[in-house]
Design a protein around this motif. Structure first.
Motif, mmCIF file in Angstrom:
data_model
loop_
_atom_site.group_PDB
_atom_site.id
_atom_site.type_symbol
_atom_site.label_atom_id
_atom_site.label_comp_id
_atom_site.label_asym_id
_atom_site.label_seq_id
_atom_site.Cartn_x
_atom_site.Cartn_y
_atom_site.Cartn_z
ATOM 1 N N GLN A 67 0.822 -1.205 0.000
ATOM 2 C CA GLN A 67 0.000 0.000 0.000
ATOM 3 C C GLN A 67 0.858 1.258 0.000
ATOM 4 O O GLN A 67 0.512 2.263 -0.632
ATOM 5 C CB GLN A 67 -0.956 -0.007 1.198
ATOM 6 N N PHE A 68 1.984 1.206 0.704
ATOM 7 C CA PHE A 68 2.888 2.362 0.676
ATOM 8 C C PHE A 68 3.448 2.557 -0.737
ATOM 9 O O PHE A 68 3.507 3.673 -1.256
ATOM 10 C CB PHE A 68 4.039 2.187 1.668
ATOM 11 N N THR A 69 3.845 1.447 -1.371
ATOM 12 C CA THR A 69 4.361 1.529 -2.739
ATOM 13 C C THR A 69 3.300 2.080 -3.681
ATOM 14 O O THR A 69 3.592 2.930 -4.539
ATOM 15 C CB THR A 69 4.827 0.142 -3.218
ATOM 16 N N GLU A 70 2.073 1.598 -3.531
ATOM 17 C CA GLU A 70 0.973 2.094 -4.369
ATOM 18 C C GLU A 70 0.757 3.589 -4.159
ATOM 19 O O GLU A 70 0.328 4.297 -5.075
ATOM 20 C CB GLU A 70 -0.311 1.328 -4.028
ATOM 21 N N ARG A 71 1.061 4.059 -2.976
ATOM 22 C CA ARG A 71 0.869 5.476 -2.651
ATOM 23 C C ARG A 71 1.913 6.368 -3.324
ATOM 24 O O ARG A 71 1.607 7.461 -3.779
ATOM 25 C CB ARG A 71 0.927 5.635 -1.128
ATOM 26 N N LEU A 97 5.590 9.864 6.607
ATOM 27 C CA LEU A 97 5.091 10.534 7.799
ATOM 28 C C LEU A 97 3.555 10.463 7.876
ATOM 29 O O LEU A 97 2.883 10.474 6.841
ATOM 30 C CB LEU A 97 5.536 12.001 7.800
ATOM 31 N N PRO A 98 2.995 10.459 9.075
ATOM 32 C CA PRO A 98 1.533 10.410 9.229
ATOM 33 C C PRO A 98 0.901 11.795 9.079
ATOM 34 O O PRO A 98 0.466 12.410 10.050
ATOM 35 C CB PRO A 98 1.358 9.865 10.656
ATOM 36 N N LEU A 99 0.833 12.273 7.845
ATOM 37 C CA LEU A 99 0.406 13.651 7.593
ATOM 38 C C LEU A 99 -1.040 13.769 7.127
ATOM 39 O O LEU A 99 -1.585 14.867 7.085
ATOM 40 C CB LEU A 99 1.338 14.298 6.557
ATOM 41 N N ASP A 100 -1.660 12.658 6.724
ATOM 42 C CA ASP A 100 -3.072 12.663 6.340
ATOM 43 C C ASP A 100 -3.678 11.337 6.777
ATOM 44 O O ASP A 100 -2.995 10.498 7.375
ATOM 45 C CB ASP A 100 -3.244 12.910 4.835
ATOM 46 N N ALA A 101 -4.956 11.162 6.514
ATOM 47 C CA ALA A 101 -5.653 9.975 7.023
ATOM 48 C C ALA A 101 -5.027 8.680 6.511
ATOM 49 O O ALA A 101 -4.834 7.720 7.272
ATOM 50 C CB ALA A 101 -7.131 10.039 6.636
ATOM 51 N N GLU A 102 -4.684 8.640 5.216
ATOM 52 C CA GLU A 102 -4.137 7.406 4.644
ATOM 53 C C GLU A 102 -2.749 7.098 5.193
ATOM 54 O O GLU A 102 -2.464 5.968 5.605
ATOM 55 C CB GLU A 102 -4.081 7.517 3.119
ATOM 56 N N SER A 103 -1.879 8.117 5.210
ATOM 57 C CA SER A 103 -0.517 7.875 5.693
ATOM 58 C C SER A 103 -0.508 7.624 7.201
ATOM 59 O O SER A 103 0.316 6.856 7.709
ATOM 60 C CB SER A 103 0.402 9.045 5.345
ATOM 61 N N TYR A 107 1.070 4.377 8.970
ATOM 62 C CA TYR A 107 2.080 4.582 10.018
ATOM 63 C C TYR A 107 1.689 3.832 11.294
ATOM 64 O O TYR A 107 2.528 3.164 11.915
ATOM 65 C CB TYR A 107 2.224 6.078 10.297
ATOM 66 N N VAL A 108 0.424 3.949 11.679
ATOM 67 C CA VAL A 108 -0.056 3.247 12.880
ATOM 68 C C VAL A 108 0.072 1.731 12.704
ATOM 69 O O VAL A 108 0.526 1.020 13.605
ATOM 70 C CB VAL A 108 -1.513 3.639 13.179
ATOM 71 N N LEU A 109 -0.308 1.245 11.535
ATOM 72 C CA LEU A 109 -0.221 -0.189 11.269
ATOM 73 C C LEU A 109 1.223 -0.669 11.351
ATOM 74 O O LEU A 109 1.513 -1.714 11.952
ATOM 75 C CB LEU A 109 -0.800 -0.502 9.891
ATOM 76 N N TYR A 110 2.127 0.091 10.746
ATOM 77 C CA TYR A 110 3.531 -0.331 10.752
ATOM 78 C C TYR A 110 4.063 -0.374 12.183
ATOM 79 O O TYR A 110 4.789 -1.306 12.564
ATOM 80 C CB TYR A 110 4.352 0.627 9.896
ATOM 81 N N ASN A 111 3.688 0.606 13.001
ATOM 82 C CA ASN A 111 4.130 0.608 14.389
ATOM 83 C C ASN A 111 3.522 -0.543 15.178
ATOM 84 O O ASN A 111 4.178 -1.109 16.064
ATOM 85 C CB ASN A 111 3.783 1.943 15.048
ATOM 86 N N GLN A 112 2.284 -0.904 14.863
ATOM 87 C CA GLN A 112 1.680 -2.059 15.532
ATOM 88 C C GLN A 112 2.430 -3.341 15.195
ATOM 89 O O GLN A 112 2.680 -4.181 16.069
ATOM 90 C CB GLN A 112 0.216 -2.200 15.120
ATOM 91 N N TYR A 113 2.786 -3.491 13.931
ATOM 92 C CA TYR A 113 3.556 -4.673 13.531
ATOM 93 C C TYR A 113 4.934 -4.661 14.188
ATOM 94 O O TYR A 113 5.446 -5.714 14.597
ATOM 95 C CB TYR A 113 3.692 -4.731 12.014
ATOM 96 N N PHE A 114 5.536 -3.486 14.284
ATOM 97 C CA PHE A 114 6.848 -3.377 14.936
ATOM 98 C C PHE A 114 6.759 -3.858 16.378
ATOM 99 O O PHE A 114 7.580 -4.658 16.838
ATOM 100 C CB PHE A 114 7.336 -1.931 14.894
#
Length: 202
Positions: A67-71, A97-103, A107-114
């Motif tokens: 999804q990041f790549t698609e972005r 960076l978490p600058l809008d709803a999608e990012s 960002y939250v998802l990646y931190n949860q996986y971390f």
């Protein structure tokens, strides 16, 4: 004639439902039942494609990267940005960076996986561990191109500079997420650092 099923698309559909549940409620709340309801399919179908929750989580992690790549890929491939240099670096780092709803969701998802990978060996061994290295490798290549163009001082080590700017970006992202920095602050501070190392935008 029976309808042909695109199994890869079906897996992505289910994994994207997992990510939506996780973004709203956390990975711990994303069981088969919750994911099935979000995806609009049966629990049995989720279990057909993912025998265990671990398999579903691992595929979901892959989807975060996709999804990041698609972005970012459409703009990177558009020719609007130069093939290397300051503008390309700033665009990609800003996109993390978490600058809008999608990012913010990514960002939250990646931190949860971390956080989960710290105690889950199966997750820790997956591409999660290599994705940051891929970004850092790309960044080192970009910085070496900047050095060849005279934008990065010759005494600077591109490897060290990549580590520094990535650490800064992560710190800014966490500060935005915690409400300690505004999105404008994050953009400005990242740009200031790149101005210091690479000079201002052309």
């Amino acid at each position: 004639m029976p309808k042909r099923v695109d199994h890869d698309q079906r897996r992505r559909h289910i994994a994207d439902a997992l990510l939506r549940v996780a973004a709203a409620q956390g990975l711990h709340a994303a069981g088969f039942r919750e994911v099935a309801a979000e995806a609009g399919v049966s629990v049995r179908l989720v279990q057909y494609y993912f025998e265990t929750k671990e398999q579903l989580l691992l595929f979901g992690l892959r989807r975060v990267g996709e999804q990041f790549t698609e972005r970012v890929q459409p703009r990177l491939a558009s020719g609007v940005l130069p093939p290397a240099g300051r503008a390309r670096i700033e665009f990609v780092l800003t996109a993390t960076l978490p600058l809008d709803a999608e990012s913010r969701s990514l960002y939250v998802l990646y931190n949860q996986y971390f956080a989960l990978a710290l105690t889950n060996p199966a997750l820790a061994a997956q591409p999660y561990g290599s994705d940051p290295d891929a970004l850092e490798t790309w960044l080192v290549e970009q910085l070496r191109a900047c050095q060849a163009d005279g934008r990065l001082a010759p005494e600077r080590d591109p490897v060290a500079e990549a580590s520094i700017v990535l650490a800064l970006t992560v710190g800014l992202g966490n500060a935005v997420l915690a409400g300690r920095r505004s999105t404008d602050d994050a953009r400005r501070l990242l740009a200031c650092h790149l101005d210091d190392r690479l000079g201002p935008q052309d």
